[in-house]
Scaffold this active site. Sequence first.
Site, PDB file in Angstrom:
ATOM      1  CG  PHE A  77      -1.723  -1.382   1.538  1.00 48.15           C
ATOM      2  CD1 PHE A  77      -2.688  -1.572   0.549  1.00 48.15           C
ATOM      3  CD2 PHE A  77      -1.417  -2.050   2.293  1.00 48.15           C
ATOM      4  CE1 PHE A  77      -3.421  -2.805   0.781  1.00 48.15           C
ATOM      5  CE2 PHE A  77      -2.202  -3.200   2.698  1.00 48.15           C
ATOM      6  CZ  PHE A  77      -3.167  -3.731   1.820  1.00 48.15           C
ATOM      7  N   GLY A 117       0.170  -8.036  -3.340  1.00 51.72           N
ATOM      8  CA  GLY A 117      -1.075  -8.610  -2.843  1.00 51.72           C
ATOM      9  C   GLY A 117      -2.088  -8.223  -3.913  1.00 51.72           C
ATOM     10  CB  ALA A 137      -2.373  -3.468 -14.386  1.00 49.93           C
ATOM     11  NE  ARG A 186      -7.820  -4.779 -23.028  1.00 52.59           N
ATOM     12  CZ  ARG A 186      -8.741  -5.267 -23.877  1.00 52.59           C
ATOM     13  NH1 ARG A 186      -9.695  -6.140 -23.566  1.00 52.59           N
ATOM     14  NH2 ARG A 186      -8.527  -4.779 -24.802  1.00 52.59           N
ATOM     15  CE  LYS A 191     -12.407 -15.212  -7.009  1.00 53.02           C
ATOM     16  NZ  LYS A 191     -12.367 -16.538  -7.237  1.00 53.02           N
ATOM     17  CD  GLN A 240      -5.752  -4.423  -5.588  1.00 51.87           C
ATOM     18  OE1 GLN A 240      -5.113  -3.358  -5.206  1.00 51.87           O
ATOM     19  NE2 GLN A 240      -5.603  -5.340  -4.696  1.00 51.87           N
ATOM     20  CE  LYS A 292      -8.024   5.645 -18.670  1.00 50.62           C
ATOM     21  NZ  LYS A 292      -9.040   6.463 -18.406  1.00 50.62           N
ATOM     22  N   GLY A 350      -5.059   0.059  -8.458  1.00 46.97           N
ATOM     23  CA  GLY A 350      -4.505  -0.053  -7.392  1.00 46.97           C
ATOM     24  C   GLY A 350      -5.219   1.187  -6.481  1.00 46.97           C
ATOM     25  CD  GLU A 351      -1.837   4.352  -5.738  1.00 48.85           C
ATOM     26  OE1 GLU A 351      -1.930   4.988  -4.664  1.00 48.85           O
ATOM     27  OE2 GLU A 351      -0.747   3.767  -5.980  1.00 48.85           O
TER      28      GLU A 351
END
Length: 732
Positions: free
Chosen positions: A236, A462, A505, A622, A627, A632, A695, A698-699
């Site tokens: 994180f 993770g 990604a 995309r 899942k 996330q 794009k 995560g955040e």
Amino acid sequence: MTYIGTPTSRIDGHAKVTGAAKYAGEHNADGLVYAAVVTSTIAKGRVARIDVSEALRVEGVLDILTHENRPPMARSDKAYKDDVAPEQGEPLRPLYDDTILFDRQPIALVLAEDWEIARFAASLVRVEYKAEPFATDLFAERDNAVKIKKPEKPRGRADKAIAAAPVRHQAEYFIPNEHHNPMELYASTAVWESDGKLTVYDKTQGVQNVQKYLCSVFNMKSDDVRVLSPYMGGGFGSGLRPQYQALLAVLGAKALQRSVRLVLTRHQMYGLAYRPASIERLALGAQPGGTLDAITHEAIAVTSRYEDFSRNDAGWSGLLYKSEHARYEHRLARLDLPTPSDMRAPGAATGVHGLECAMDELAVALKMDPLELRLRCYSDRDQHADIPYTSKKLRECYRQGAEAFGWDKRNPRPRSMREGTELVGWGMASGVWEALQMPTAARIVLTANGHAEVACSFSDIGTGTYTIAAQVAADALGLPLDTITVKLGDSTLPQAPVEGGSWGAASVAHAIAKTAGEVRAELLRAAKTMPNSPLANAKPEGVALIDGRLVDAKDRGRGVSIADLMRHGRLDRIVRESTNSFKNDNAHARNTHSAVFAEVKVDEELGVIRVTRVVSAIAAGRILNTKTGRSQILGGVVWGIGMALHEETLIDHAFGRIMNADLAGYHVPVHADVHDIDVIFVEEPDDLINPMGIKGIGEIGIVGVAAAIANAVYHATGKRVRDLPITLDKVT
Ligand code: MOS
């Protein structure tokens, strides 16, 4: 595409739940030594005397390192800082000298045969200090805060436009210091190899970053230090920079020429990574019809005395909404605390929180539905640079989110909705984050038995990087998912940046896709040499790998199996390594967006707040794996609940000491706090951003969540709480 875009379970899930996946503090080595840290109990000053004699007498204690007897290391201004270090200042160099920069700073390292012995002996180290005056209170120091470089260029004359606007709203929103509390404690195991080289298992989001840092601090050759972080129990942002336990584990290993493990305690983790407290001061000037004339956003945030840490808090405001005039400011209050760190959507989580609460207040002033206000201020262009986005489906997020939530049934009047003894509130907010992509290399080894190994030094913190890497490789190579092996988090693997910023990604997927293209080209060369080859005239762009065969993309019946052509070419393996490349044109802005809708129920007498429903609609290009991607966003929403209602690092400013440095005192949401969360991924095709239209997510999941909840609390109770967390004492 067979795997990309599907809800694929984590390929590392089995290893993780069975314990086969080893974390940084779980690696063993012959003659392993256990280390424990002694930390300072004053906030500022010097170590006058440090007496280790009693601790050294404990049986099993091997040595105790302090600034007086440690092995050599480079001064902090004489070594490579690290990839993500602030530009201004020098990083903390633990045990370098007698200086104390903050409470809980490491000042001694006990090395012992057992963990319990090390910890017990650490409690016997006696320290005398020469204390100096300190400051840890942002509010007391706000007038001394220093202005740093403006986050974004101002537009027009914002202050004048606000003064002239018929409808105005101005307020300050406060977000306290929030500490990283990943499940896994900060840990490093430094394995002393027989030839004096080091293998360091470290809890880090950037193995090559830590490797470079350790080499530089200890003046070691690149080949002599290998850093691994194949699994993390939550990153994180807490592990973006090298944390002090990595340095101390190596210091201990150097002193004893033995392997050393150092796992920090939960208490000690409060001497490291945290989201800096900030005051977000917003002023909005609007027309009665709900269009914005001007925005000013001034942030005052915490940093340390020794480094200027800052992120973009204010710049989002004039980006997200159409406004002719805008002005931003970022000031730093330098306090006697550790340097803050990145923490999920750094800058946006706090800055956009202020903006989105202010927009809700403006909607009230305008007597307008808050969603309608967002639509009237919608901007199809990045106003900083006045350019279009590669894609922006925020409008669709609003529409789908509102529909799923049932927003049209909202009674706008505060305290108008109730259920039994509880007041019901509905609030919403927008979110925005960057869609970044970074140079990253990948290696693919394709073997004649139809297996492929994909390798990259990037870490999976993770988030699911192993799984999306396998999905992309399987599709690009035309192989079943279970024939793909993924290796990550090892500094000896192909070059990668730290895992952060939501760039993983896009960066990793394109590294793999590009390398797979080179594998395909090599296969085509082999196919062309086959007698009567059906691909004799095919061009590299005209072939595809599908179901274990190299085929003519237009006529899939024409082709040869990978196994056949590798056998023919006497190839037992094909090895390719390549670095992605992106056309980062300046003609388009690259962002992700979200619309968050929240329902709270507030006990009218007790003030207990429950977040009963959240709908988060995300537009982020995309989605590679619906899942792990959903997970996330769920995580971001849960963290947003914590930010809104629970999280707060409390400092006793008389001592400069954190009072709630554990999970008993520092509250995070538990299962009972989390109810119905609905994640919607809005279709957002984007062939401008990168070939695969990725794009990163995560955040974006956390941005705006706390604001939606705060706005819902206002709607439920009629009370506007502008300082987080919204605890029950503030609403009753
Ligand atoms: Mo994130 S704060 O870049 O791990």
